[in-house]
Design an enzyme around this catalytic site. Structure first.
Site, mmCIF file in Angstrom:
data_model
loop_
_atom_site.group_PDB
_atom_site.id
_atom_site.type_symbol
_atom_site.label_atom_id
_atom_site.label_comp_id
_atom_site.label_asym_id
_atom_site.label_seq_id
_atom_site.Cartn_x
_atom_site.Cartn_y
_atom_site.Cartn_z
ATOM 1 N N GLU A 88 27.527 -9.458 -16.028
ATOM 2 C CA GLU A 88 26.782 -8.799 -14.943
ATOM 3 C C GLU A 88 25.804 -9.762 -14.290
ATOM 4 O OE1 GLU A 88 26.836 -4.187 -16.500
ATOM 5 O OE2 GLU A 88 25.304 -5.513 -17.254
ATOM 6 N N LYS A 147 25.624 1.413 -27.323
ATOM 7 C CA LYS A 147 25.967 0.519 -26.226
ATOM 8 C C LYS A 147 26.169 -0.934 -26.648
ATOM 9 C CE LYS A 147 26.332 1.575 -22.483
ATOM 10 N NZ LYS A 147 25.344 1.873 -21.437
ATOM 11 N N SER A 199 21.468 -1.592 -25.876
ATOM 12 C CA SER A 199 20.562 -0.780 -25.059
ATOM 13 C C SER A 199 19.330 -0.469 -25.894
ATOM 14 C CB SER A 199 21.281 0.515 -24.673
ATOM 15 O OG SER A 199 20.336 1.523 -24.389
ATOM 16 N N TYR A 255 13.295 -34.960 12.384
ATOM 17 C CA TYR A 255 12.715 -34.324 11.192
ATOM 18 C C TYR A 255 11.703 -33.256 11.592
ATOM 19 C CZ TYR A 255 10.170 -33.409 6.943
ATOM 20 O OH TYR A 255 9.578 -32.773 5.885
ATOM 21 N N HIS A 275 44.868 -3.531 -4.857
ATOM 22 C CA HIS A 275 44.038 -2.341 -4.545
ATOM 23 C C HIS A 275 43.499 -1.680 -5.812
ATOM 24 C CE1 HIS A 275 45.984 -2.477 -0.539
ATOM 25 N NE2 HIS A 275 47.064 -2.773 -1.230
ATOM 26 N N GLN A 288 11.386 -29.184 4.374
ATOM 27 C CA GLN A 288 10.888 -29.215 2.993
ATOM 28 C C GLN A 288 11.314 -27.953 2.233
ATOM 29 O OE1 GLN A 288 6.919 -30.857 2.075
ATOM 30 N NE2 GLN A 288 6.379 -28.783 1.490
HETATM 31 N N1 ARG Z 1 7.973 -33.394 1.462
HETATM 32 C C1 ARG Z 1 8.668 -33.656 2.675
HETATM 33 C C2 ARG Z 1 10.045 -32.938 2.650
HETATM 34 O O1 ARG Z 1 10.444 -32.542 1.658
HETATM 35 C C3 ARG Z 1 8.912 -35.107 2.835
HETATM 36 C C4 ARG Z 1 9.000 -35.579 4.216
HETATM 37 C C5 ARG Z 1 7.702 -35.402 4.867
HETATM 38 N N2 ARG Z 1 7.688 -36.021 6.121
HETATM 39 C C6 ARG Z 1 6.739 -35.761 7.027
HETATM 40 N N3 ARG Z 1 6.794 -36.434 8.073
HETATM 41 N N4 ARG Z 1 5.821 -34.878 6.824
HETATM 42 O O2 ARG Z 1 10.677 -32.778 3.659
#
Ligand code: ARG
Length: 475
Positions: free
Chosen positions: A307, A300, A294, A334, A173, A339
């Protein structure tokens, strides 16, 4: 009326000459091009992209898609593109058709070796490609970071070796609690860092799986031998499911989470030393070369490095939060959102790369103010628990002993007298269990040396822990 595309148009228009231009009849809006581009930051992946491409070339050659001559031509071309990228200045301006590092490299290959370069992308998508690049990159970074952590652990062990005779008040504490060895304190950070290092190493198991061959999402139909590619790239195994492979960024989240935890430790440490360096504590003296002044106040000497370490923890947490948030709404598989993983990741890698070596230097060079540490041990009733333990050893139930000593402390606080000031007669007024030997208990060294149990702060226990740590760090 939909515009009809002519062959000649495709040759002159930037969009239509893009790798995916066949499907399009109008050029990409320049703002969209700028918005989608990632080359300025993902170019850092180029050595991994080339390494992966070379392995892929070998694999598609084996699958019968390239002659040996074409394979060698492509490998030589890729190596030239790599050399070109490593020599290039940071302000390379890619064509709009080279929106990311993958497109850039493929385009340059085709420019260098001609249409045969167009065979590179058979059976592959940027979706499995980017997963590979990131995994290769993070595998390297994990090794570098664990090395940095190890150096910091070594610095802790060096201090632990040196400070075996120095005692300091341990706190709970932020109130003085019980004395501990300074070596014990350094071994505490050694242990935290040990967990950090093992978290990064454990994550390698999940990171170290080869994703190429997953294609865009469904796998590849060219009979690519994924195991052989894995072997070429030094992966012990391949990923199991193509959909999961291209949508998975768990390994990035995991890396950032490990980084966040590490930074949390360093931030707590920084906070502690910022306090210890104040005129109020005076436990340590930071070397001038790790402090700044400072612009206005001449007296200082500010602990800016500590920090900033504490402050940079915020950006690493931010990176982790960013990635968790980016991923939370993504359906399989995907999505371009992914990205956005790169900048927070690279920023975190850079942050750890600067913070860890600096903290190591600070640990090596910071001086402890032994006289102030000693003074701090004399105030604040740090030995009260020793007295309660003494009474407990004499047969008083601990709860009763705690109450008795609490009353003695209250008198001490009211009359401004430390426990060592009380006479035996006075003490016996609180409990008949007090004897002459109570005064042996009333030294910080005695308090420390009684903590003989494993993991405690006695010299013997700390030496044992230190020996164990020194053996571990050699591995
Ligand atoms: N620059 C894209 C990323 O970083 C690569 C993959 C892109 N794929 C796509 N189908 N647009 O994710």
């Amino acid at each position: 009326m939909p515009r009809k595309k002519h062959e000649s148009q495709a040759g002159t228009n930037a969009t239509l000459s893009k790798a995916w231009g066949g499907r399009f009849v109008e050029p990409t809006d320049p703002d969209v091009e700028r918005f989608c581009h990632s080359f300025s930051f993902d170019r850092r992946l180029y050595p991994y992209d080339i390494q992966g491409s070379i392995a892929h070339v070998r694999a598609i050659c084996q699958a019968g898609l390239l002659t040996a001559f074409e394979r060698d031509q492509m490998i030589a071309g890729l190596k030239k593109v790599e050399a070109e990228l490593s020599a290039a200045s940071t302000c390379l301006t890619p064509l709009p058709s080279q929106e990311d590092v993958h497109m850039y490299i493929e385009h340059r290959l085709i420019e260098r070796i001609g249409p045969v370069g167009g065979k590179l992308h058979a059976g592959r998508s940027r979706n499995d490609q980017v997963s590979l690049d990131l995994r290769l990159y993070l595998r390297d970074q994990t090794h570098t970071i664990t090395k940095h952590i190890k150096s910091l652990q070594r610095a802790c062990l060096d201090q632990a070796k040196k400070q075996m005779k120095v005692l300091l008040p341990g706190y709970t504490h932020l109130q003085r609690a019980q004395p501990v060895l300074l070596s014990h304190y350094f071994l505490a950070y050694y242990e935290m860092l040990k967990r950090d290092r093992s978290r990064f190493s454990d994550s390698l198991q999940r990171l170290n799986q080869m994703p190429l061959g997953a294609g865009a999402l469904a796998g590849n139909g060219f009979g690519i031998n994924r195991q052989a590619v894995a072997k070429l790239l030094g992966f012990p195994s391949v990923t199991a499911n193509s959909l999961d492979t291209v949508s998975d960024r768990d390994f990035v989240v995991e890396f950032l989470s490990n980084a966040a935890m590490l930074m949390m430790h360093l931030s707590r440490w920084a906070e502690e030393w910022i306090l210890w360096n104040t005129a109020e504590f005076r436990f340590i003296e930071l070397p001038d070369r790790f402090c700044t002044g400072s612009s206005m106040m001449p007296q200082k000497k500010n602990p800016d490095v500590l920090e900033l370490i504490r402050g940079k923890t915020g950006r690493v947490y931010g990176a982790l939060t960013a990635l968790l948030t980016i991923m939370k709404g993504l359906p399989l598989s995907y999505n371009r959102d992914m990205q956005e993983d790169k900048e927070p990741l690279f920023d975190t890698v850079d942050t750890l790369g600067s913070v860890l070596p600096l903290m190591t230097k600070l640990v090596i060079h910071t001086r402890f103010q032994d006289a102030h540490l000693k003074d701090a041990l004399d105030e604040g009733f740090l030995l009260a628990t020793e007295v309660a333990d003494y009474l407990t050893r004499k047969g008083l139930p601990f709860r009763e002993a705690h109450r008795v000593v609490g009353e003695i402390v209250l008198t001490g606080v009211r009359t401004k007298r430390p426990l060592t000031d009380f006479t035996l007669q006075e003490l016996r007024g609180y409990s008949k269990h007090f004897d002459d030997d109570i005064f042996d208990c009333l030294t910080p060294t005695g308090a420390v040396e009684r903590k003989q149990g494993m993991g405690g702060t006695s010299t013997a226990s700390v030496q044992f822990a230190l020996r164990k740590a020194l053996a571990e760090i050699k591995q």
